[in-house]
Design an enzyme around this catalytic site. Structure first.
Site, PDB file in Angstrom:
ATOM      1  N   HIS A 171      45.355   5.145   8.327  1.00 48.71           N
ATOM      2  CA  HIS A 171      45.916   5.536   9.621  1.00 48.71           C
ATOM      3  C   HIS A 171      46.679   4.367  10.248  1.00 48.71           C
ATOM      4  O   HIS A 171      47.781   4.533  10.770  1.00 48.71           O
ATOM      5  CB  HIS A 171      44.810   5.993  10.579  1.00 48.71           C
ATOM      6  N   LYS A 205      35.696  20.991  13.721  1.00 51.25           N
ATOM      7  CA  LYS A 205      34.711  19.941  13.439  1.00 51.25           C
ATOM      8  C   LYS A 205      33.827  19.795  14.672  1.00 51.25           C
ATOM      9  O   LYS A 205      34.087  18.986  15.544  1.00 51.25           O
ATOM     10  CB  LYS A 205      35.416  18.615  13.124  1.00 51.25           C
ATOM     11  N   ARG A 258      48.890  11.859   1.877  1.00 50.29           N
ATOM     12  CA  ARG A 258      48.349  11.149   0.719  1.00 50.29           C
ATOM     13  C   ARG A 258      48.698  11.847  -0.584  1.00 50.29           C
ATOM     14  O   ARG A 258      48.812  11.219  -1.623  1.00 50.29           O
ATOM     15  CB  ARG A 258      46.822  11.052   0.816  1.00 50.29           C
ATOM     16  N   SER A 291      38.714   9.781   5.640  1.00 45.15           N
ATOM     17  CA  SER A 291      37.646   9.646   6.637  1.00 45.15           C
ATOM     18  C   SER A 291      36.344  10.257   6.141  1.00 45.15           C
ATOM     19  O   SER A 291      35.269   9.704   6.375  1.00 45.15           O
ATOM     20  CB  SER A 291      38.072  10.299   7.959  1.00 45.15           C
TER      21      SER A 291
END
Length: 151
Positions: free
Chosen positions: A18, A42, A92, A130
């Site tokens: 990040h 979440k 990514r 993460s």
């Protein structure tokens, strides 16, 4: 008109990946608002939002053009309220692209002035996620190589 980008995410935690996107984004934008969101998908965070706010602010304390905030609303609406015409996102892999592409389309529909700008993650950081960091940390593994601050 200033070119302001919102860098939204749950950042649970905020990683070196990040950080890399933000630092590279600074070459494209006059200001970046790192926006720690409360993701409805979440329900339970691993790292408290206040802790992440503090750590991210510390990481970028020498960069006055970077602001760190929290929000709990649609990203497209939050961007408009903050004068951000761009969303900065990191990719990514192709899985990230598929996910981010769908979100970008909806954000553009909700806020026609909002452009999503994607930066490809630097190769040495592409394996960092993460969720993996949370798992390593949960079992007392050393995560210091993956974070731009001390936990």
């Amino acid at each position: 008109m200033k070119r302001v980008a919102l860098f939204p995410g749950s950042f649970d935690p905020f990683t070196k990946g990040h950080e890399d996107i933000v630092l590279r984004g600074m070459h494209l934008f006059d200001g970046i608002v790192i926006s720690i969101g409360y993701n409805s998908a979440k329900s339970i965070r691993y790292f408290p939002v206040d802790t992440m706010m503090e750590k991210v602010k510390e990481t970028f304390e020498s960069y006055p053009q970077i602001k760190v905030v929290t929000y709990s609303e649609l990203t497209a609406s939050f961007a408009k309220k903050n004068g951000a015409r761009f969303l900065l996102r990191g990719l990514r892999n192709t899985t990230d692209f598929e996910y981010e592409n769908s979100i970008a389309q909806v954000n553009r529909h909700l806020n026609g002035d909002l452009e999503s700008v994607f930066l490809i993650t630097s190769p040495q950081l592409a394996s960092i996620s993460s969720s993996i960091i949370r798992e390593v940390h949960r079992y007392n593994g050393d995560v210091s190589d993956f974070l731009p601050y001390k936990i």
